[in-house]
Structures are given as structure tokens and as C-alpha cells.
Design a protein around this motif. Structure first.
Motif, PDB file in Angstrom:
ATOM      1  N   SER A  62      -6.276  -4.294 -25.420  1.00  0.00           N
ATOM      2  CA  SER A  62      -7.190  -3.889 -24.813  1.00  0.00           C
ATOM      3  C   SER A  62      -7.059  -1.907 -24.707  1.00  0.00           C
ATOM      4  O   SER A  62      -7.930  -2.094 -24.435  1.00  0.00           O
ATOM      5  CB  SER A  62      -5.515  -4.185 -23.732  1.00  0.00           C
ATOM      6  OG  SER A  62      -6.112  -2.946 -22.680  1.00  0.00           O
ATOM      7  N   GLY A  63      -6.122  -1.193 -25.770  1.00  0.00           N
ATOM      8  CA  GLY A  63      -6.535  -0.248 -25.955  1.00  0.00           C
ATOM      9  C   GLY A  63      -8.071   0.320 -26.221  1.00  0.00           C
ATOM     10  O   GLY A  63      -8.272   1.049 -26.540  1.00  0.00           O
ATOM     11  N   ILE A  64      -8.070  -0.420 -27.614  1.00  0.00           N
ATOM     12  CA  ILE A  64      -9.066   0.240 -28.242  1.00  0.00           C
ATOM     13  C   ILE A  64     -10.637  -0.861 -27.375  1.00  0.00           C
ATOM     14  O   ILE A  64     -11.556  -0.121 -27.292  1.00  0.00           O
ATOM     15  CB  ILE A  64      -9.046  -0.775 -29.769  1.00  0.00           C
ATOM     16  CG1 ILE A  64      -7.781  -0.461 -30.666  1.00  0.00           C
ATOM     17  CG2 ILE A  64     -10.942  -1.123 -29.821  1.00  0.00           C
ATOM     18  CD1 ILE A  64      -8.186  -1.230 -31.677  1.00  0.00           C
ATOM     19  N   ASP A  65     -10.402  -1.569 -26.840  1.00  0.00           N
ATOM     20  CA  ASP A  65     -11.915  -1.524 -25.724  1.00  0.00           C
ATOM     21  C   ASP A  65     -11.701  -0.871 -24.940  1.00  0.00           C
ATOM     22  O   ASP A  65     -12.498  -0.121 -24.088  1.00  0.00           O
ATOM     23  CB  ASP A  65     -10.842  -3.235 -25.078  1.00  0.00           C
ATOM     24  CG  ASP A  65     -12.365  -3.218 -23.924  1.00  0.00           C
ATOM     25  OD1 ASP A  65     -13.216  -3.760 -24.356  1.00  0.00           O
ATOM     26  OD2 ASP A  65     -12.183  -2.781 -22.753  1.00  0.00           O
ATOM     27  N   LYS A  66     -10.454  -0.285 -23.978  1.00  0.00           N
ATOM     28  CA  LYS A  66     -11.063   0.672 -23.440  1.00  0.00           C
ATOM     29  C   LYS A  66     -11.298   2.431 -24.067  1.00  0.00           C
ATOM     30  O   LYS A  66     -11.828   3.203 -23.302  1.00  0.00           O
ATOM     31  CB  LYS A  66      -8.917   1.480 -22.552  1.00  0.00           C
ATOM     32  CG  LYS A  66      -8.723   0.391 -21.851  1.00  0.00           C
ATOM     33  CD  LYS A  66      -7.388   0.646 -20.516  1.00  0.00           C
ATOM     34  CE  LYS A  66      -6.804  -0.063 -19.959  1.00  0.00           C
ATOM     35  NZ  LYS A  66      -6.551  -1.489 -20.335  1.00  0.00           N
ATOM     36  N   ILE A  67     -11.090   2.659 -25.872  1.00  0.00           N
ATOM     37  CA  ILE A  67     -11.368   3.870 -25.776  1.00  0.00           C
ATOM     38  C   ILE A  67     -13.102   3.505 -26.191  1.00  0.00           C
ATOM     39  O   ILE A  67     -13.740   4.325 -26.031  1.00  0.00           O
ATOM     40  CB  ILE A  67     -10.621   4.184 -27.437  1.00  0.00           C
ATOM     41  CG1 ILE A  67      -8.929   4.860 -27.040  1.00  0.00           C
ATOM     42  CG2 ILE A  67     -11.193   5.284 -28.260  1.00  0.00           C
ATOM     43  CD1 ILE A  67      -8.253   4.757 -27.944  1.00  0.00           C
ATOM     44  N   LYS A  68     -13.450   2.515 -26.804  1.00  0.00           N
ATOM     45  CA  LYS A  68     -14.691   1.900 -26.811  1.00  0.00           C
ATOM     46  C   LYS A  68     -15.935   2.454 -25.551  1.00  0.00           C
ATOM     47  O   LYS A  68     -16.149   2.758 -26.159  1.00  0.00           O
ATOM     48  CB  LYS A  68     -14.700   0.310 -27.944  1.00  0.00           C
ATOM     49  CG  LYS A  68     -14.296   0.698 -29.523  1.00  0.00           C
ATOM     50  CD  LYS A  68     -14.216  -1.033 -30.396  1.00  0.00           C
ATOM     51  CE  LYS A  68     -15.792  -1.167 -30.948  1.00  0.00           C
ATOM     52  NZ  LYS A  68     -15.916  -2.066 -31.599  1.00  0.00           N
ATOM     53  N   ASP A  69     -15.201   1.408 -25.247  1.00  0.00           N
ATOM     54  CA  ASP A  69     -15.516   1.189 -23.609  1.00  0.00           C
ATOM     55  C   ASP A  69     -15.440   2.001 -22.046  1.00  0.00           C
ATOM     56  O   ASP A  69     -15.283   1.511 -21.030  1.00  0.00           O
ATOM     57  CB  ASP A  69     -15.817  -0.337 -23.228  1.00  0.00           C
ATOM     58  CG  ASP A  69     -17.396  -0.245 -22.199  1.00  0.00           C
ATOM     59  OD1 ASP A  69     -17.848   0.195 -21.895  1.00  0.00           O
ATOM     60  OD2 ASP A  69     -17.008  -1.073 -21.408  1.00  0.00           O
ATOM     61  N   TRP A  70     -15.263   3.289 -22.253  1.00  0.00           N
ATOM     62  CA  TRP A  70     -14.317   3.764 -22.541  1.00  0.00           C
ATOM     63  C   TRP A  70     -15.165   4.685 -20.571  1.00  0.00           C
ATOM     64  O   TRP A  70     -14.477   4.048 -19.127  1.00  0.00           O
ATOM     65  CB  TRP A  70     -14.624   5.628 -21.816  1.00  0.00           C
ATOM     66  CG  TRP A  70     -13.434   6.648 -21.507  1.00  0.00           C
ATOM     67  CD1 TRP A  70     -14.385   7.510 -20.375  1.00  0.00           C
ATOM     68  CD2 TRP A  70     -11.855   6.168 -21.242  1.00  0.00           C
ATOM     69  NE1 TRP A  70     -13.483   8.765 -19.509  1.00  0.00           N
ATOM     70  CE2 TRP A  70     -12.096   7.880 -20.484  1.00  0.00           C
ATOM     71  CE3 TRP A  70     -10.992   5.441 -21.178  1.00  0.00           C
ATOM     72  CZ2 TRP A  70     -10.792   8.100 -19.648  1.00  0.00           C
ATOM     73  CZ3 TRP A  70     -10.334   6.064 -21.274  1.00  0.00           C
ATOM     74  CH2 TRP A  70     -10.238   7.600 -20.387  1.00  0.00           C
ATOM     75  N   LYS A  71     -16.858   4.022 -20.319  1.00  0.00           N
ATOM     76  CA  LYS A  71     -17.461   4.667 -19.502  1.00  0.00           C
ATOM     77  C   LYS A  71     -17.220   3.310 -18.843  1.00  0.00           C
ATOM     78  O   LYS A  71     -17.012   3.068 -17.578  1.00  0.00           O
ATOM     79  CB  LYS A  71     -19.180   5.212 -20.154  1.00  0.00           C
ATOM     80  CG  LYS A  71     -19.181   6.143 -20.078  1.00  0.00           C
ATOM     81  CD  LYS A  71     -20.691   6.773 -20.698  1.00  0.00           C
ATOM     82  CE  LYS A  71     -20.456   8.187 -21.493  1.00  0.00           C
ATOM     83  NZ  LYS A  71     -21.570   8.130 -21.381  1.00  0.00           N
ATOM     84  N   GLY A  72     -17.524   2.333 -19.142  1.00  0.00           N
ATOM     85  CA  GLY A  72     -17.304   0.425 -18.346  1.00  0.00           C
ATOM     86  C   GLY A  72     -16.593   0.370 -17.753  1.00  0.00           C
ATOM     87  O   GLY A  72     -15.874   0.573 -16.416  1.00  0.00           O
ATOM     88  N   ASN A  73     -15.093   0.575 -18.157  1.00  0.00           N
ATOM     89  CA  ASN A  73     -13.862   0.418 -18.058  1.00  0.00           C
ATOM     90  C   ASN A  73     -13.798   1.203 -16.843  1.00  0.00           C
ATOM     91  O   ASN A  73     -13.142   1.157 -15.715  1.00  0.00           O
ATOM     92  CB  ASN A  73     -12.409   0.704 -19.343  1.00  0.00           C
ATOM     93  CG  ASN A  73     -12.297  -0.258 -19.835  1.00  0.00           C
ATOM     94  OD1 ASN A  73     -12.016  -1.588 -19.604  1.00  0.00           O
ATOM     95  ND2 ASN A  73     -12.600  -0.003 -20.981  1.00  0.00           N
TER      96      ASN A  73
END
Length: 132
Positions: free
Chosen positions: A25-36
Motif C-alpha cells: 500500500s505504501g509503495i503504491d502510494k509513493i509510485k502513483d502519488w498523483k493517481g492516489n
């Protein structure tokens, strides 16, 4: 070297669950900050959090990454040394992260989303119980 898996099998499985949950979850938020951020701005557009979404996303990302990293360290310490301190910290921080997400969903009146978070909270609380 003796691995302490059998003595701590339940705790080991729960820590692996937390590692997967929070690091992904954390890595996804970092990698796709704009989308999240874009999705969350829309999701919370009619809530009291509407003006704080970027700040709150940053906070929850840090807390989730901390929970995942603590769970990883806790797993290593548990298996190699039979030490439970980091695993306990991981359980506490995981519960904190999930309660933060839960209150956001409840305030936003997304009761289905809140119910989903409870599914993750149960194993976290169970781990906390086992480690005390």
C-alpha cells in the motif's frame, strides 16, 4: 542457527500479512502519488477532509511504510532471536494506520469502505493480543 518459526508460527504469518499489506500500500502510494491523490480528492470532496487530502495522504503513507518496515524487522527479530519488541511495535503502528483509515471512511460516510478496513484490523489486533 535455529529459526524460531514453530514457536511463533501464528505471529510469523500475521507479520507477513502486515508486511504485504502495508509495504504494498505504501509503495503504491509513493509510485502513483498523483493517481492516489486525484482519486482521494474526489472521494473526500464532500467531507471535512476535503482541504487536507494531500497532507493526510502523506501522513498515512509514512505510517503505512513504518508499519510495513517494522513488521519486516519484527519478523527477522522474531525468527532469528525470538525477540518480539519490533513485532509489537509493528502491530501497534498497523492498528494506528488502520484506525486512521477507518475514521476517514466513517467521517466520509463510506460505510462499505469502513467495513473493509475492519477486515484488516482484526488480524492486526489479534497480533497485538498475541504479543502482549
Amino acid at each position: 542457527m535455529h529459526l524460531h518459526f514453530y514457536e511463533n508460527a501464528t505471529e510469523t504469518v500475521l507479520l507477513i500479512f502486515l508486511i504485504i499489506t502495508f509495504l504494498q500500500s505504501g509503495i503504491d502510494k509513493i509510485k502513483d502519488w498523483k493517481g492516489n491523490l486525484s482519486w482521494l480528492i474526489g472521494h473526500f470532496s464532500k467531507s471535512p477532509f476535503k482541504n487536507s487530502v494531500p497532507l493526510l495522504l502523506g501522513i498515512i503513507t509514512v505510517v503505512e511504510m513504518a508499519a510495513g518496515i517494522l513488521a519486516l524487522i519484527g519478523l527477522v527479530h522474531l525468527l532469528l532471536f525470538d525477540h518480539k519488541d519490533f513485532a509489537l511495535y509493528a502491530a501497534l503502528v498497523s492498528c494506528l494506520a488502520l484506525l486512521m483509515l477507518f475514521i476517514g471512511q466513517r467521517i466520509n460516510k463510506d460505510y462499505e469502505g469502513a467495513k473493509t478496513i475492519v477486515i484488516y484490523l482484526i488480524p492486526s489486533v489479534f497480533l497485538l493480543f498475541l504479543l502482549q
